[in-house]
Enzyme design. Structure first.
Site, PDB file in Angstrom:
ATOM      1  N   SER A  50       0.796  -1.226   0.000  1.00 53.47           N
ATOM      2  CA  SER A  50       0.000   0.000   0.000  1.00 53.47           C
ATOM      3  C   SER A  50       0.828   1.276   0.000  1.00 53.47           C
ATOM      4  O   SER A  50       0.274   2.364  -0.062  1.00 53.47           O
ATOM      5  CB  SER A  50      -0.939   0.006   1.212  1.00 53.47           C
ATOM      6  OG  SER A  50      -0.193  -0.034   2.412  1.00 53.47           O
ATOM      7  N   LYS A  77      -6.883   3.098   8.549  1.00 53.50           N
ATOM      8  CA  LYS A  77      -5.884   4.069   8.107  1.00 53.50           C
ATOM      9  C   LYS A  77      -6.399   5.505   8.208  1.00 53.50           C
ATOM     10  O   LYS A  77      -5.689   6.405   8.695  1.00 53.50           O
ATOM     11  CB  LYS A  77      -5.463   3.772   6.668  1.00 53.50           C
ATOM     12  CG  LYS A  77      -4.648   2.493   6.508  1.00 53.50           C
ATOM     13  CD  LYS A  77      -4.347   2.219   5.042  1.00 53.50           C
ATOM     14  CE  LYS A  77      -3.521   0.959   4.887  1.00 53.50           C
ATOM     15  NZ  LYS A  77      -3.245   0.643   3.467  1.00 53.50           N
TER      16      LYS A  77
END
Length: 931
Positions: A821, A864
């Site tokens: 990511s 996140k």
């Protein structure tokens, strides 16, 4: 009394032979009895008309004794009771040539249960009496008698107190007789004494002991056949249609027999003799002769009104327990197939002696069957407020977990709709039954007679219309859900809340460490210490057929071994197409598990076999975010720990800042168990402080309000430190986003890139995983390929890394990092370093990139973004494919962040540096389509 009329063939019985209901008698057939072969041929013809399955024992006949001049037509004795009758003065009536006037007015309906051959043309019929009859008229005398009879079944009222007393007295006298016969068999008998062997008397005592109140008439008939009586006395018993009158007469006969035995053996007193002693004496005659005369106080009158026989008290208790077991089995409403097997085993049990080894095995098995809820269910509280009530219950017990709650509400909605449909169908069925009604035809006489004899209800004959309506009933198949998530996220407590919301009983089965298949399916009942499996034991415990079962830790079930495969045994339990006939080895009968709502829990799917996983509806619970933990702590954990540690609500006060400090600095987990422990530690410290202030009478100095500094003083130094977005920026530094593998938490992660003179070498530090290293290589390759377009090199053929080396580092070097990511962050950091343009410090990004520059989706978006908001980030760049994940974000996250979606690295570049020449460069637009 229940009366029924039928036409039956009749067998006349000779003088001295009287058949009573419930007894079997042999009727000898010789050449002088031509009527019986003719009657037997007629019975065979009637059985043949019923098809190939026709049996002669299903064709009823009648056995009627010859009359006596000393007994009236209604059974009244015309001589003094006990007066001797000289049979030589009576005319000998031959049953083969008897006339209508020679037959007694009463007899017994019977069935032929066997035919025994004797050779030389002789044979014997074995007939079993089923019910009393009264001979109304004779319709045929030759070649065999046939007449119209009326059935009389015993009418026994359970509330008849007088009948209860007579039945108890009858059992008392009968057992007294059997006990005396048993003792008399041990003494030297006089000529003509009782010939019964001890083994026979033992069986008689067991039979008498186990007779129930509803069988009072049958017990009276049995004892009347056992005692010494005249033909006239037996006729009197046969004609006694009233059970009370019959029992009274039999009691008189028993008392006369007992008195005769007393006089025969000249015994005047009696004391309790244990049956075990009698059994030992029976086994050793020599020992019997030596020891029995030395036993003091042998007599016929029990002391203090006790029943004769040493183990009568134990026998009464055993009989009472068997009666209770019978009643429990009747109340259990067993299925028809199970009921047949249970009845057979119950009859076998009644014939066994308690000391038999198989007796306890069979009894334990029957008790287990009586405790299984075959038909008992909990009525679901399904009304117009059901869905709202269930939703409120789930919301009160758990914060978040919207997917699980949604699935349960869907199940409740379907269940309620099915119940509404079934209510309408039941009304139609009831109306149809009322319209049709039911009546017994004359052709069903034999079937009713057989049912009365077998004590079973007549089978129901449903019309096609009723069968069609019953087939329209909706059958509920409960879902089988699997909750997968890290420890401490509330999987077990959620199952309890489901049971509370449904109003059902809850049972938890821990499957962790189960290594034996028999723990699921049970042991066969012939094994020593056999018991049913965990599923059946759970049903016995809850007592209903539709509970909520929690199969905890199903991912930790043992694998196949010498003890079987428990996970394979779970396939039948958790298959909606099979579990309505689940087979437990101990029970040995199909059990319906389809009404049970199974909820399984697991921490990982890796160890669950694929066939078992395919049978469950998987719902993933990823863990709680920081915001969710804060809500859970304020609503549930803090009040619980305050109460557990002996404090009042106003004696310690937590605010959101204090709870957030505990969550962020002292815990990092998917669930809330450690959070609860830390809150408990704070509460205990405040409890000590409050107790000391109270003992010193200085409560004014006690401060209930907690502060962040108090938390640090109580819990010590911070165990985890959050990354905070920087206020200034420099080229080569980008803020990325990370979701911790422990679940539930996310944060920002700085990506630092530095260059130095060199030969193109790339150095990676920060304990980076293989996937993360590959992301750096992909990002560097893309930047080198597009360096000229980005204005980083003067010529398209120039290598930007020719005379330099770079070093990529991610801080917190002790923490392992991996995942794809950070690809977009690595690319932006390299461009920032080579171009000298800094990235805004309040901007963070996440996403994977390909060699074509395409930004692809990543996971953990919820965690996140919550971590980014907590760290002070204002703008976040996300892959366009993650647009759907933004819908599940809490409202405060959506309001606090500017979320921008990109599908290509060029879009990200223009958003990061909107004032640069890249933003207006039209040549860079549409690169994706050319590639």
């Amino acid at each position: 009394m229940v009366r029924q009329t039928a036409s039956l063939p009749i067998i006349p019985l000779p003088r001295g032979s009287v058949l009573l209901p419930g007894l079997i008698q042999r009727v000898t057939v010789t050449s002088s009895r031509p009527d019986i072969p003719a009657l037997l041929a007629h019975v065979y013809e009637r059985a043949a008309t019923k098809g190939p399955d026709g049996r002669i024992d299903a064709v009823p006949i009648a056995c009627v004794p010859v009359a006596s001049p000393h007994v009236g037509p209604n059974g009244q004795l015309l001589i003094s009771n006990g007066e001797e009758v000289d049979s030589t003065q009576l005319a000998d009536i031959n049953p083969a040539t008897a006339r209508k006037s020679d037959l007694f007015n009463f007899g017994v309906a019977a069935r032929i249960v066997g035919i025994d051959g004797r050779g030389q043309g002789e044979f014997a019929l074995r007939v079993e009496g089923t019910a009393r009859i009264r001979l109304e008229s004779i319709t045929q005398e030759r070649p065999f008698f046939e007449g119209s009879v009326t059935y009389f079944n015993d009418d026994i009222l359970p509330a008849d107190k007088q009948l209860h007393e007579l039945f108890a007295l009858l059992k008392s006298r009968a057992r007294e007789l059997v006990t005396i016969l048993r003792i008399s068999s041990l003494l030297p008998r006089a000529k003509g004494g009782p010939p019964l062997a001890p083994s026979v008397t033992k069986r008689l005592e067991t039979l008498i002991m186990r007779r129930e109140f509803k069988e009072a008439g049958l017990l009276a008939d049995f004892m009347a056949n056992l005692v010494e009586t005249t033909h006239e006395e037996k006729l009197e018993v046969l004609a006694a249609l009233d059970v009370k009158v019959r029992i009274t007469k039999v009691i008189e006969l028993l008392e006369r027999q007992v008195g005769g035995i007393k006089n025969n053996f000249k015994i005047t007193t009696f004391t309790s003799v244990p049956v075990q002693i009698l059994d030992r004496l029976n086994e050793n005659p020599a020992r019997r002769q030596n020891q029995f005369p030395n036993m003091p106080g042998v007599g016929l009158l029990p002391p203090q009104g006790q029943m004769p026989g040493g183990n009568d008290q134990d026998g009464d208790q055993e009989a009472s327990e068997l009666d209770e077991l019978k009643q429990k089995l009747q109340n259990a409403k067993l299925p028809q197939e199970v009921q047949k097997t249970v009845d057979r085993e119950l009859r076998r049990l009644q014939k066994m002696m308690p000391m038999n080894q198989e007796y306890q095995v069979t009894r334990n098995w029957l008790e287990t069957l009586s405790e299984i809820p075959w038909a008992a269910v909990t009525d679901d509280r399904l009304d117009r407020d059901t869905l709202a009530r269930a939703r409120k219950q789930l919301d009160d017990d758990h914060y978040g977990l919207d997917k699980v709650k949604k699935r349960l509400i869907e199940y409740l909605a379907v269940l309620r709709l099915k119940q509404s449909i079934n209510d309408g169908v039941n009304e139609k069925i009831l109306k149809a039954e009322q319209e049709e009604g039911s009546a017994v035809s004359t052709e069903q006489v034999e079937e009713i007679e057989n049912n009365a004899r077998e004590r079973t209800p007549a089978p129901a004959h449903n019309s096609p219309k009723l069968e069609l309506l019953k087939s329209q009933r909706m059958v509920d198949k409960s879902p089988i859900m699997l909750l997968v998530g890290p420890p401490g996220v509330g999987k077990t407590s959620l199952a309890k809340s489901v049971a509370t919301a449904l109003g059902r009983k809850f049972h938890r089965i821990s499957l962790g460490g189960v290594r034996d298949e028999a723990e699921i399916r049970g042991h066969r009942r012939t094994y020593v210490a056999a018991m049913p499996g965990l599923i059946v034991q759970g049903l016995r415990k809850v007592g209903v057929a539709n509970p909520v079962f929690l199969l905890d830790e199903i991912d930790k079930v043992g694998v196949a071994s010498v003890h079987g495969d428990p996970s394979a045994a779970m396939l039948e339990v958790l298959d909606p197409e099979q579990n309505h006939t689940f087979h437990d080895h101990y029970v040995g009968m199909p059990i319906d598990l389809s009404k049970i709502l199974f909820i399984a829990t697991a921490n990982s799917l890796d160890t669950i076999p694929a066939p078992l996983l395919d049978r469950m509806e998987t719902i993933y619970i990823p863990g709680y975010t920081t915001l969710e933990k804060r809500h859970i702590a304020m609503q549930h954990l803090v009040p619980k720990q305050v109460r557990v540690n002996g404090l009042a609500e106003d004696q310690v006060i937590f605010d959101q800042d204090v709870v957030s400090k505990i969550i962020e600095a002292y815990t990092r987990e998917a669930g809330v168990r450690n959070l609860e422990r830390e809150i408990g530690s704070v509460c205990r410290a405040k409890a000590v402080e409050f107790a000391e202030a109270k003992d010193a009478e200085q409560l004014d100095s006690y401060r209930a309000q907690l502060s962040v500094d108090d938390v640090e003083n109580i819990l010590g130094i911070e165990r985890f430190e959050e990354e905070i977005a920087e206020k200034t920026s420099r080229p080569g530094v980008v803020t990325g986003l990370v979701a911790y593998s422990s679940g539930g938490n996310g944060s920002i992660l700085f990506i630092e890139v530095a260059d130095m003179p060199g030969s193109g070498r790339v150095q990676l530090t920060g304990k980076l995983g293989d996937v993360l290293k590959e992301s750096v290589e992909v990002a560097l390759t893309w930047v080198k390929a597009h360096a000229f377009e980005l204005g980083l090199t003067p010529e398209p053929t120039t290598d930007i890394m020719k005379e330099r080396s770079i070093h990529v580092h991610c801080p917190s070097g002790a923490i392992p990092k991996d995942g794809p990511s950070s690809g977009i962050g690595q690319a932006i950091a390299l461009i920032s370093l080579f171009s000298g343009k800094p990235v805004p410090p309040t901007m963070a990004m996440t996403g994977e990139i390909s060699l074509r520059g395409k930004v692809t989706a990543v996971g953990g978006i919820k965690e996140k973004l919550i971590g980014a908001l907590r760290a002070g980030v204002k703008t976040v760049l996300l892959p366009a494919q993650n647009r759907k994940d933004v819908k599940d974000l809490p409202a405060e996250v959506k309001d606090g962040l500017v979320i921008l979606h990109v599908s290509h690295i060029w879009e990200a570049i223009r958003l990061v540096w909107p004032d640069s020449h890249w933003a207006a460069d039209s040549n860079n637009v549409g690169i994706e389509s050319r590639l």
